[in-house]
Design a protein around this motif. Sequence first.
Motif, short mmCIF file in Angstrom:
data_model
loop_
_atom_site.label_atom_id
_atom_site.label_comp_id
_atom_site.label_asym_id
_atom_site.label_seq_id
_atom_site.Cartn_x
_atom_site.Cartn_y
_atom_site.Cartn_z
N ALA A 109 0.84 -1.21 0.00
CA ALA A 109 0.00 0.00 0.00
C ALA A 109 0.87 1.26 0.00
N GLU A 110 0.46 2.24 -0.79
CA GLU A 110 1.16 3.53 -0.83
C GLU A 110 0.75 4.35 0.38
N LEU A 111 1.72 4.90 1.08
CA LEU A 111 1.45 5.71 2.25
C LEU A 111 2.28 6.99 2.19
N GLU A 112 1.76 8.04 2.79
CA GLU A 112 2.55 9.25 2.94
C GLU A 112 3.66 8.97 3.94
N ALA A 113 4.78 9.66 3.81
CA ALA A 113 5.93 9.43 4.67
C ALA A 113 5.59 9.61 6.15
N GLU A 114 4.78 10.61 6.46
CA GLU A 114 4.41 10.86 7.85
C GLU A 114 3.59 9.70 8.42
N THR A 115 2.70 9.15 7.62
CA THR A 115 1.89 8.01 8.05
C THR A 115 2.77 6.79 8.26
N GLU A 116 3.69 6.57 7.33
CA GLU A 116 4.59 5.43 7.44
C GLU A 116 5.44 5.53 8.70
N ASP A 117 5.88 6.74 9.05
CA ASP A 117 6.66 6.92 10.27
C ASP A 117 5.86 6.53 11.51
N ILE A 118 4.58 6.89 11.52
CA ILE A 118 3.72 6.54 12.65
C ILE A 118 3.54 5.02 12.73
N LEU A 119 3.33 4.39 11.58
CA LEU A 119 3.14 2.93 11.57
C LEU A 119 4.40 2.21 12.04
N LEU A 120 5.57 2.77 11.74
CA LEU A 120 6.82 2.16 12.20
C LEU A 120 6.91 2.17 13.72
N ASP A 121 6.28 3.15 14.35
CA ASP A 121 6.25 3.18 15.82
C ASP A 121 5.58 1.93 16.39
N TRP A 122 4.70 1.31 15.63
CA TRP A 122 4.05 0.06 16.05
C TRP A 122 4.86 -1.15 15.60
N ALA A 123 5.44 -1.07 14.44
CA ALA A 123 6.09 -2.25 13.85
C ALA A 123 7.41 -2.60 14.53
N ILE A 124 8.20 -1.61 14.88
CA ILE A 124 9.51 -1.91 15.46
C ILE A 124 9.38 -2.65 16.79
N PRO A 125 8.54 -2.20 17.73
CA PRO A 125 8.37 -2.99 18.96
C PRO A 125 7.79 -4.37 18.69
N TRP A 126 6.90 -4.47 17.68
CA TRP A 126 6.32 -5.76 17.34
C TRP A 126 7.43 -6.73 16.91
N VAL A 127 8.34 -6.28 16.06
CA VAL A 127 9.45 -7.13 15.61
C VAL A 127 10.29 -7.56 16.81
N MET A 128 10.60 -6.63 17.68
CA MET A 128 11.41 -6.96 18.85
C MET A 128 10.69 -7.95 19.76
N ASN A 129 9.40 -7.77 19.96
CA ASN A 129 8.62 -8.64 20.82
C ASN A 129 8.49 -10.05 20.24
N ASN A 130 8.50 -10.16 18.93
CA ASN A 130 8.34 -11.45 18.25
C ASN A 130 9.67 -12.02 17.72
N ALA A 131 10.78 -11.47 18.16
CA ALA A 131 12.09 -11.86 17.64
C ALA A 131 12.36 -13.36 17.74
N ASP A 132 11.88 -14.00 18.78
CA ASP A 132 12.13 -15.45 18.94
C ASP A 132 11.48 -16.27 17.84
N ASP A 133 10.47 -15.73 17.19
CA ASP A 133 9.75 -16.45 16.14
C ASP A 133 10.16 -16.03 14.73
N LEU A 134 11.16 -15.16 14.62
CA LEU A 134 11.52 -14.59 13.32
C LEU A 134 12.94 -14.94 12.91
N VAL A 135 13.17 -14.91 11.61
CA VAL A 135 14.51 -14.97 11.02
C VAL A 135 14.73 -13.65 10.29
N ILE A 136 16.00 -13.33 10.05
CA ILE A 136 16.35 -12.07 9.40
C ILE A 136 17.20 -12.38 8.17
N ALA A 137 16.98 -11.61 7.10
CA ALA A 137 17.81 -11.69 5.90
C ALA A 137 18.40 -10.31 5.65
N GLU A 138 19.63 -10.28 5.20
CA GLU A 138 20.33 -9.02 4.92
C GLU A 138 19.63 -8.26 3.81
#
Length: 91
Positions: free
Chosen positions: A45-74
């Motif tokens: 979905a296309e988002l304005e930069a300001e909206t995307e910044d706000i959504l990242l405020d939710w996504a970054i803690p979510w990734v950290m909280n779920n880190a045990d269930d995730l893998v990372i690729a470079e």
Amino acid sequence: MPRPKSDFEQLHPCDFYTAEELLKTDQMYTVYEIARLLQGLDPDAELEAETEDILLDWAIPWVMNNADDLVIAEPEADDEPGYYGLKSDDR
């Protein structure tokens, strides 16, 4: 600045999707795509930069909280985000 709870008409539980509920097992996602999925949007979905910044405020803690269930690729390049996906037995 903190605000009193009484300032808000309604308070909601802070429930997030689990990694298994949000991500497909055979896909890898950037944190930007995860941010969109957490809001029920298409990952492209296309988002304005300001909206995307706000959504990242939710996504970054979510990734950290779920880190045990995730893998990372470079990332493919130094100026691009990395990718996250569900851990699986096959990889």
